[in-house]
Every structure is written in structure tokens, then in C-alpha cells.
Write a protein that holds these residues in place. Structure first.
Motif, PDB file in Angstrom:
ATOM      1  N   MET A   1       2.983   4.864  10.183  1.00 46.12           N
ATOM      2  CA  MET A   1       3.668   4.456   8.962  1.00 46.12           C
ATOM      3  C   MET A   1       4.685   3.348   9.254  1.00 46.12           C
ATOM      4  N   GLY A   2       5.447   3.510  10.334  1.00 42.26           N
ATOM      5  CA  GLY A   2       6.431   2.489  10.678  1.00 42.26           C
ATOM      6  C   GLY A   2       5.784   1.155  10.978  1.00 42.26           C
ATOM      7  N   THR A   3       4.684   1.185  11.731  1.00 40.24           N
ATOM      8  CA  THR A   3       3.988  -0.065  12.073  1.00 40.24           C
ATOM      9  C   THR A   3       3.415  -0.723  10.835  1.00 40.24           C
ATOM     10  N   GLN A   4       2.769   0.044   9.981  1.00 42.03           N
ATOM     11  CA  GLN A   4       2.181  -0.515   8.769  1.00 42.03           C
ATOM     12  C   GLN A   4       3.240  -1.098   7.842  1.00 42.03           C
ATOM     13  N   PHE A   5       4.364  -0.392   7.720  1.00 40.83           N
ATOM     14  CA  PHE A   5       5.408  -0.878   6.824  1.00 40.83           C
ATOM     15  C   PHE A   5       6.006  -2.165   7.363  1.00 40.83           C
ATOM     16  N   TRP A   6       6.250  -2.222   8.671  1.00 42.14           N
ATOM     17  CA  TRP A   6       6.840  -3.410   9.281  1.00 42.14           C
ATOM     18  C   TRP A   6       5.914  -4.618   9.142  1.00 42.14           C
ATOM     19  N   GLN A   7       4.605  -4.400   9.237  1.00 43.15           N
ATOM     20  CA  GLN A   7       3.641  -5.499   9.185  1.00 43.15           C
ATOM     21  C   GLN A   7       3.277  -5.907   7.771  1.00 43.15           C
ATOM     22  N   ASN A   8       3.693  -5.134   6.784  1.00 43.39           N
ATOM     23  CA  ASN A   8       3.351  -5.424   5.397  1.00 43.39           C
ATOM     24  C   ASN A   8       4.242  -6.538   4.876  1.00 43.39           C
ATOM     25  N   PRO A   9       3.701  -7.729   4.573  1.00 46.95           N
ATOM     26  CA  PRO A   9       4.554  -8.845   4.152  1.00 46.95           C
ATOM     27  C   PRO A   9       5.219  -8.636   2.803  1.00 46.95           C
TER      28      PRO A   9
ATOM     29  N   HIS B   1       0.824  -1.221   0.000  1.00 46.12           N
ATOM     30  CA  HIS B   1       0.000   0.000   0.000  1.00 46.12           C
ATOM     31  C   HIS B   1       0.852   1.263   0.000  1.00 46.12           C
ATOM     32  N   PHE B   2       2.167   1.112   0.010  1.00 40.19           N
ATOM     33  CA  PHE B   2       3.047   2.279   0.072  1.00 40.19           C
ATOM     34  C   PHE B   2       3.469   2.675  -1.341  1.00 40.19           C
ATOM     35  N   ASP B   3       2.641   3.485  -1.970  1.00 39.48           N
ATOM     36  CA  ASP B   3       2.988   3.978  -3.298  1.00 39.48           C
ATOM     37  C   ASP B   3       3.990   5.118  -3.155  1.00 39.48           C
TER      38      ASP B   3
END
Length: 431
Positions: A74-82, A4-6
């Protein structure tokens, strides 16, 4: 795209980090420390839309709390993004904000060497202290020069290691064994310095071949995993001999996983200019194939006194190298590994700011005090392990080799295993 990180999301994340952390961390920390837990938890749970924060000319304390919540989210979402890649991957995560290039880096990954050090024996890393520790942002955006090329790939060199890593250091030759050349008529340098370079060996190459063969055989017998040679005591023939030895003696019984074959001066691809070289480090894998190369990035000069001692010419001199724009990094089961050459390890800002787990440093420098200081800085910043093999003897005439890992007690004891070979075993805890 990273899940989801465009590109737009990454740019917004970076822009806000630069504004409130890089440019105003003291105020951000003060606000975070003063705000009550209710407001802080609300910001972490329901962060404000970042566009409204970026478009405002000035920010209130409430805006800083909101920005803090967004950065954590943002840090949490990025870390959890497989689907998110590793921070130093073949596709490093980067963006550009206001014509400045940034890399996304992570603090809290523990390399296997670090995991093997008991908690009570570790230093507290810089990112867990003071303002950085108060903010506790596991990701940071780090500037990188616009023209820097990142050569990052995965290496399988250490996939099968279990509970220890054994390092071999081979100062098989020193500056007295090398033939140094200069051109006193080449005054292209604007400060009147003349170029100097290493053009071969004074010691018979057959003798150096015998030394290297003995070192390789002893390292193989001692189950050395990484063998490290010094800076500027190599020739093409000596390196080819190493590669052939590995193919014939190590390929089917691969004890040695990497050989950092020191560095040598190679003619640079610069037909318009004679006497131009690159100071190049070559690293070979267990079958003698080239795993990576790293050219020196920092200029090196000699004083008139040093030039007089080497060449009988009392004129300042410079190493006429094409300074590298690339950084070669290999991701491994032990973490990110790089070969920073001598002065590069001491002074290059990118080697100081990238999260390298293990530095392999071929060197030719008087003494090791500066290296020890820089080792401690690397250990504090990124909890790095550093391995140095120096071609220059110390003041007492001893071989200057160094193994450092970020722990309070210096428990790494080097052993003279064979002629021209020192070894050290380092505990590791693999995932």
C-alpha cells in the motif's frame, strides 16, 4: 478518491495498520525479524488479500508476515501514484475506523533545512530506530480528535528562496510592558479561579510603534525572510502598523516574506459570557495581508502567588480563552509550517504528532529549558526546525530567543543585529 485508493481501500489499509502496528507492533517486529528472507520477499511481492486478515479473530505468524507485505504494498503504490496528494494537503488523507479518525502521514520526506545538514551531523530520527526502523514503513496512520478542524493550504512565501533562510526574532516588549487585568468577582470557573487577560500596554504605544518600525526597517535591510514577535505583547494598533509598514516598504522589494505578529487577546465571539477571549497569533505575508491565524489550544493558569504578584489578589487565575479546535498549517517550499503558541508547542498532542517541518513559536514563558527539551523531541520525531521568540526574559535578564534545527552540533549562532532584533541564517538545500 485518490487514484486507485477509494474510501474502502484507505479504510482497510488503516484498519490493518491499527491492528498489527498500533496494537501489536512488538509481535509484528518479532515475526518480521525471525522469518526467512524467502517468505518475507514472497509476502512483499504477493501480499495476501486484506479482507481475510481483517475478518480473522486471531492471527498466526504467517498472517503477520502477510499483513506486513500488504502494508508495504500500500505504501509503495500510494507513493508511486501521481494523483495522490501530499500527506498534509488542502485535502488531507483521512479515514475512520471503529469511530476513530485517522490521518495518513509520511516519514521520509526531507525538508530543505534538513537536506542542508550533512548526514554525519544529523541525529537518527525515531522512525529509523528500534521497532519502527525494523519495520521501515514509510507511511503511518495517526489518530486525530474527532472535532479537530484542519486548515491546510499552500503558501508561496518561500518559492524564490535559494540557499539560505534568515530569521529575525524581536522581543521588542516583555511582560513588564503589558497591562494585565483580572476580574476578582467573576467566579464562573468551577475551581474558584478568576479570569485574567492582557488589556493593553503600560509602555506608551507611541514608543512601541517606534520600536517596531525600527525592527522592521532593520529586518528589511538585513534581508530577513521570517520575522517573529513574542506572545501577548501586541495590540490591534501595533499589528495594523506592521501591516501598513509592509504595504508601504516591503511590497515592491519583498525581503520579508512572513511576519509572525505575536499574539494578543481578542474578544471571543461569545455574547453569553463576558471576559472571554482568544489568544490569537496572526501571520502576515510580504504585503501585509493575513496569511493565517492560529488560536491557542491549551488552557493556562496562574498560581495564587503569581496572581498576588500581578494583581494583589491571592487567588488562582485562568486565561479565559476559547480553546481552538482548528490547526492552521501552510505547505511551502520549505515544508509544512505552523505557529504553535507557547504552551501549545510544549503540550498539544497534535502539534507533537503532525509532521511539521518548521515551528514558529511566539511565547511568554519563564526560561527556555522546557522549549529546548521539546525542540529535541520534535527533532527526533519529525526532524523539525523550531524558532522561538519569548517575551519573558531568562534568569540572567537576557532576551530568551531560540533557534533549533535537528543536528548534533549547535551551529546556529544568533546575532544582535539591531535594537530589539536578533537574527540567524540557516542553510537550506532546495529541490
Amino acid at each position: 478518491m485518490y487514484g486507485h485508493f477509494d474510501d474502502e481501500t484507505l479504510q482497510q489499509w488503516c484498519a490493518l495498520y491499527v491492528r498489527v502496528v498500533c496494537n501489536d507492533s512488538q509481535r509484528l517486529a518479532a515475526v518480521v525479524k525471525q522469518v526467512g528472507p524467502t517468505k518475507l520477499n514472497a509476502a512483499l511481492t504477493h501480499p495476501q488479500n486484506v479482507n481475510s486478515l481483517l475478518t480473522q479473530t486471531t492471527l498466526t505468524d504467517a498472517d503477520y508476515v502477510a499483513a506486513f507485505g500488504y502494508l508495504h504494498q500500500m505504501g509503495t503504490q500510494f507513493w508511486q501514484n501521481p494523483s495522490s496528494p501530499c500527506v498534509l494537503d488542502s485535502r488531507p488523507i483521512e479515514t475512520t475506523v471503529h469511530h476513530t479518525r485517522y490521518l495518513l502521514l509520511r516519514h521520509t520526506d526531507e525538508a530543505p533545512i534538513l537536506k542542508a545538514i550533512p548526514k554525519k551531523q544529523r541525529f537518527k530520527a525515531e522512525y529509523s530506530l528500534g521497532t519502527a526502523g525494523l519495520l521501515a514503513l514509510c507511511y503511518k496512520w495517526q489518530t486525530i480528535e474527532s472535532s479537530t478542524e484542519l486548515n491546510i493550504r499552500y503558501s508561496h512565501a518561500f518559492d524564490t528562496l535559494t540557499n539560505h533562510l534568515k530569521i529575525g526574532f524581536s522581543p521588542y516588549a516583555d511582560e513588564q510592558d503589558m497591562h494585565w487585568a483580572c476580574d476578582p468577582h467573576d467566579l464562573r470557573d468551577t475551581e474558584g479561579k478568576i479570569p485574567f487577560w492582557c488589556s493593553g500596554t503600560k509602555t506608551a504605544e507611541t514608543e512601541l510603534l517606534e520600536r517596531i518600525s525600527g525592527v522592521l526597517a532593520a529586518a528589511h535591510q538585513a534581508n530577513v525572510h521570517i520575522l517573529l514577535f513574542p506572545e501577548l505583547v501586541m495590540t490591534e494598533n501595533l499589528q495594523n502598523h506592521i501591516r501598513q509598514w509592509l504595504r508601504e516598504n516591503n511590497a515592491f522589494d519583498p525581503q520579508i516574506r512572513l511576519v509572525v505578529a505575536g499574539t494578543r487577546h481578542v474578544h471571543a465571539d461569545n455574547p453569553a459570557q463576558t471576559n472571554t477571549y482568544s489568544n490569537r497569533c496572526s501571520v502576515f505575508n510580504f504585503v501585509g495581508d493575513l496569511e493565517w491565524q492560529q488560536d491557542k489550544r491549551q488552557p493556562f493558569d496562574l498560581t495564587p502567588e503569581q496572581t498576588q504578584a500581578l494583581f494583589g489578589v491571592a487567588t488562582p487565575a485562568f486565561e479565559p480563552t476559547d480553546l481552538a479546535q482548528h490547526l492552521s498549517i501552510r505547505n511551502t517550499k520549505l515544508g509544512a509550517i505552523a505557529s504553535a503558541i507557547c504552551l501549545d508547542f510544549l503540550q498539544d498532542k497534535h502539534w507533537q504528532t503532525l509532521p511539521i517541518a518548521i515551528f514558529l513559536v511566539p511565547a511568554m514563558s519563564e526560561g527556555l529549558s522546557r522549549f529546548k527539551d521539546r525542540c529535541r523531541a520534535a527533532g527526533n520525531a519529525w526532524e523539525s526546525t523550531v524558532l522561538v521568540c519569548n517575551a519573558h526574559k531568562d534568569a540572567t535578564g537576557n532576551n530568551a530567543v531560540l533557534a533549533y534545527r535537528p543536528e548534533k552540533a549547535d551551529t546556529l549562532q544568533l546575532e544582535a543585529t539591531a535594537p530589539f532584533l536578533f537574527t540567524v541564517s540557516i542553510a537550506i538545500t532546495m529541490n
